[in-house]
Design a protein around this motif. Structure first.
Motif, short mmCIF file in Angstrom:
data_model
loop_
_atom_site.label_atom_id
_atom_site.label_comp_id
_atom_site.label_asym_id
_atom_site.label_seq_id
_atom_site.Cartn_x
_atom_site.Cartn_y
_atom_site.Cartn_z
N ASP A 220 47.00 43.72 50.31
CA ASP A 220 46.86 43.85 51.76
C ASP A 220 47.95 43.09 52.51
OD1 ASP A 220 44.58 45.40 51.38
OD2 ASP A 220 43.25 43.65 51.44
N GLY A 221 49.18 43.19 52.01
CA GLY A 221 50.31 42.56 52.68
C GLY A 221 50.48 41.09 52.41
N ILE A 222 49.60 40.49 51.60
CA ILE A 222 49.71 39.06 51.26
C ILE A 222 50.24 38.94 49.84
CG2 ILE A 222 48.46 36.89 50.97
CD1 ILE A 222 46.44 37.87 52.99
N ARG A 223 51.30 38.16 49.68
CA ARG A 223 51.91 37.98 48.38
C ARG A 223 51.32 36.77 47.69
NH1 ARG A 223 54.34 40.75 44.34
NH2 ARG A 223 55.29 39.24 42.92
N TYR A 224 50.82 36.97 46.47
CA TYR A 224 50.29 35.89 45.65
C TYR A 224 51.26 35.62 44.50
CZ TYR A 224 46.00 36.80 48.22
OH TYR A 224 45.08 36.98 49.23
N GLY A 225 51.55 34.36 44.28
CA GLY A 225 52.50 33.97 43.25
C GLY A 225 51.92 34.04 41.85
N ARG A 226 52.63 33.43 40.92
CA ARG A 226 52.26 33.49 39.51
C ARG A 226 50.86 32.93 39.26
NH1 ARG A 226 55.56 29.91 35.30
NH2 ARG A 226 54.16 28.31 36.11
N ILE A 227 50.10 33.65 38.47
CA ILE A 227 48.76 33.23 38.05
C ILE A 227 48.66 33.37 36.55
CG2 ILE A 227 46.29 33.68 38.21
CD1 ILE A 227 46.75 34.84 40.98
N GLU A 228 48.26 32.30 35.88
CA GLU A 228 48.02 32.36 34.45
C GLU A 228 46.52 32.59 34.25
OE1 GLU A 228 49.66 29.05 32.33
OE2 GLU A 228 51.40 28.94 33.67
N ALA A 229 46.16 33.72 33.62
CA ALA A 229 44.75 34.09 33.49
C ALA A 229 44.44 34.46 32.05
CB ALA A 229 44.43 35.25 34.42
N ASN A 230 43.28 34.00 31.59
CA ASN A 230 42.85 34.29 30.22
C ASN A 230 41.38 34.68 30.21
OD1 ASN A 230 45.20 33.50 28.40
ND2 ASN A 230 44.98 31.67 29.67
N LEU A 231 41.08 35.71 29.43
CA LEU A 231 39.70 36.14 29.25
C LEU A 231 39.08 35.26 28.18
CD1 LEU A 231 37.53 38.26 29.97
CD2 LEU A 231 38.49 39.71 28.16
N GLU A 232 38.10 34.43 28.57
CA GLU A 232 37.51 33.48 27.64
C GLU A 232 36.46 34.11 26.74
OE1 GLU A 232 36.05 30.12 29.81
OE2 GLU A 232 37.98 29.10 29.68
N ARG A 233 35.47 34.73 27.37
CA ARG A 233 34.41 35.37 26.58
C ARG A 233 33.70 36.40 27.44
NH1 ARG A 233 29.44 32.66 27.85
NH2 ARG A 233 29.76 30.67 28.93
N ARG A 234 33.03 37.33 26.79
CA ARG A 234 32.34 38.40 27.50
C ARG A 234 30.90 38.49 27.01
NH1 ARG A 234 35.72 42.33 26.55
NH2 ARG A 234 36.70 42.44 28.60
N THR A 235 29.97 38.65 27.95
CA THR A 235 28.57 38.87 27.64
C THR A 235 28.11 40.09 28.42
OG1 THR A 235 28.22 36.48 27.39
CG2 THR A 235 26.26 37.87 27.61
N GLY A 236 27.97 41.23 27.75
CA GLY A 236 27.65 42.46 28.44
C GLY A 236 28.82 42.83 29.34
N ARG A 237 28.54 43.03 30.63
CA ARG A 237 29.61 43.35 31.57
C ARG A 237 30.02 42.13 32.39
NH1 ARG A 237 29.45 48.41 35.11
NH2 ARG A 237 31.68 47.92 35.05
N ASN A 238 29.53 40.97 32.00
CA ASN A 238 29.97 39.73 32.62
C ASN A 238 30.98 39.05 31.71
OD1 ASN A 238 28.63 38.96 35.23
ND2 ASN A 238 26.79 39.46 34.04
N GLN A 239 32.01 38.48 32.30
CA GLN A 239 33.00 37.75 31.52
C GLN A 239 33.41 36.47 32.25
OE1 GLN A 239 34.64 41.43 31.32
NE2 GLN A 239 33.95 41.31 33.43
N TRP A 240 33.77 35.47 31.44
CA TRP A 240 34.32 34.23 31.98
C TRP A 240 35.83 34.31 31.88
CZ3 TRP A 240 32.06 30.54 34.75
CH2 TRP A 240 30.67 30.41 34.70
N ILE A 241 36.50 34.06 33.02
CA ILE A 241 37.96 34.14 33.10
C ILE A 241 38.49 32.80 33.61
CG2 ILE A 241 39.92 35.30 34.18
CD1 ILE A 241 37.98 37.72 34.60
N GLU A 242 39.47 32.24 32.91
CA GLU A 242 40.11 31.01 33.37
C GLU A 242 41.42 31.37 34.05
OE1 GLU A 242 40.42 26.79 31.42
OE2 GLU A 242 42.12 27.99 30.73
N MET A 243 41.64 30.80 35.25
CA MET A 243 42.84 31.13 36.02
C MET A 243 43.49 29.84 36.54
SD MET A 243 41.27 34.34 38.21
CE MET A 243 42.85 34.81 38.92
N THR A 244 44.80 29.75 36.38
CA THR A 244 45.57 28.61 36.88
C THR A 244 46.62 29.11 37.86
OG1 THR A 244 45.24 27.32 34.85
CG2 THR A 244 47.07 26.68 36.27
#
Length: 304
Positions: A220-244
């Motif tokens: 939506d016109g807003i620029r977001y810089g670098r993000i380091e993201a990792n999928l930690e684990r998934r339970t059904g359709r829920n997942q834990w994601i770590e983002m820096t």
């Protein structure tokens, strides 16, 4: 949806073991500490000749003049932006006369008063780790009467200001400081201090999609810089994601994940720079040791 846990943020499972304790260890995905700042040699005659007032102060051995707004923020009166508003309202005086501009240069706060009360010399900067629970606003007061973090903080805590904000429904590590200038430095995108979050989100996402965030994106016109993201684990359709990330734009984590088609149902900040939430209980406060704070500030290029 995975039922909420009774207390505290979930621990990471897997070969990495539990999350590290509160302290000054390096956050996952953060940059190595920068070398101490060193002043560059003057590149020109102009650079070698400082402002006359500053040169005179240096020659006389007095403190170098600084803007009054910066000095008051450093003394913990308020943030620099709030101080500028206070000056506009005529609430700040110098030797009994109203200060008219935040650009006023002073070598000290001698003779400065706020609402008629003399301002004391700044005490050493202090930094606190606060485990913010959900349901509290990161503000001093709310016109609608909703609870704020100041309703939760211990009564014996000195006057502190939050570094950055956490949404009402976001929990986890919130840094609090007595120094408005330090607060401002930490919040600047150019400083590049990493913040790490753990998000529980409903929907489908792949690790490849998360790795694409490393190059940044525009929403939506807003620029977001670098993000380091990792999928930690998934339970059904829920997942834990770590983002820096290092910018900390308003609701950045939620907006980025929603852009990927996910619905965030829990968000926890686990670290800010080298400071970690660890096992700090929800609602608890812990002060950072002065030694660790000084080392960190030197790594930012500014000794305390």
């Amino acid at each position: 949806m995975e039922p909420p846990k009774k207390s505290g943020p979930p621990r990471r499972s897997g070969p990495g073991g539990p999350r590290r304790p509160t302290g000054t260890q390096t956050a996952p995905g953060s940059r190595p500490a920068r070398p101490p700042f060193r002043k560059a040699k003057p590149a020109s005659a102009k650079a070698a000749n400082p402002h006359p007032a500053r040169a005179a102060a240096a020659a006389s051995g007095k403190n170098e003049p600084q803007r009054i707004a910066k000095l008051l923020a450093r003394a913990g009166v308020a943030s620099r932006r709030e101080i500028e508003r206070m000056i506009e309202e005529g609430r700040i005086t110098l030797n009994g006369e109203a200060v008219t501009t935040p650009a006023t240069l002073l070598a000290s706060l001698h003779g400065v008063a706020v609402d008629g009360t003399p301002v004391a010399a700044p005490a050493p900067t202090r930094l606190f780790l606060f485990h913010k629970p959900t349901g509290f606003l990161t503000t001093e007061r709310d016109p609608r009467g909703r609870p704020t973090i100041y309703d939760k903080l211990p009564a014996d805590l000195p006057r502190v200001m939050p570094i950055g904000r956490l949404d009402m429904t976001t929990e986890g590590l919130l840094l609090l400081t007595t120094d408005g200038e330090f607060k401002r430095q930490m919040e600047l995108p150019s400083t590049g201090v990493p913040r790490t979050y753990r998000a529980r989100a409903f929907g489908e996402v792949s690790q490849n999609q998360l790795e694409d965030l490393f190059d940044g994106l525009e929403i939506d016109g807003i620029r977001y810089g670098r993000i380091e993201a990792n999928l930690e684990r998934r339970t059904g359709r829920n997942q834990w994601i770590e983002m820096t990330l290092t910018e900390g734009k308003n609701r950045e984590v939620r907006r980025v994940l929603e852009h990927l088609g996910l619905q965030v149902n829990r968000l926890i900040r686990t670290s800010y720079g080298p400071f970690h939430l660890g096992e700090l209980a929800s609602g608890a406060v812990e002060e950072v040791r002065q030694h660790d704070l000084i080392v960190f500030r030197k790594s930012l290029g500014k000794a305390s």
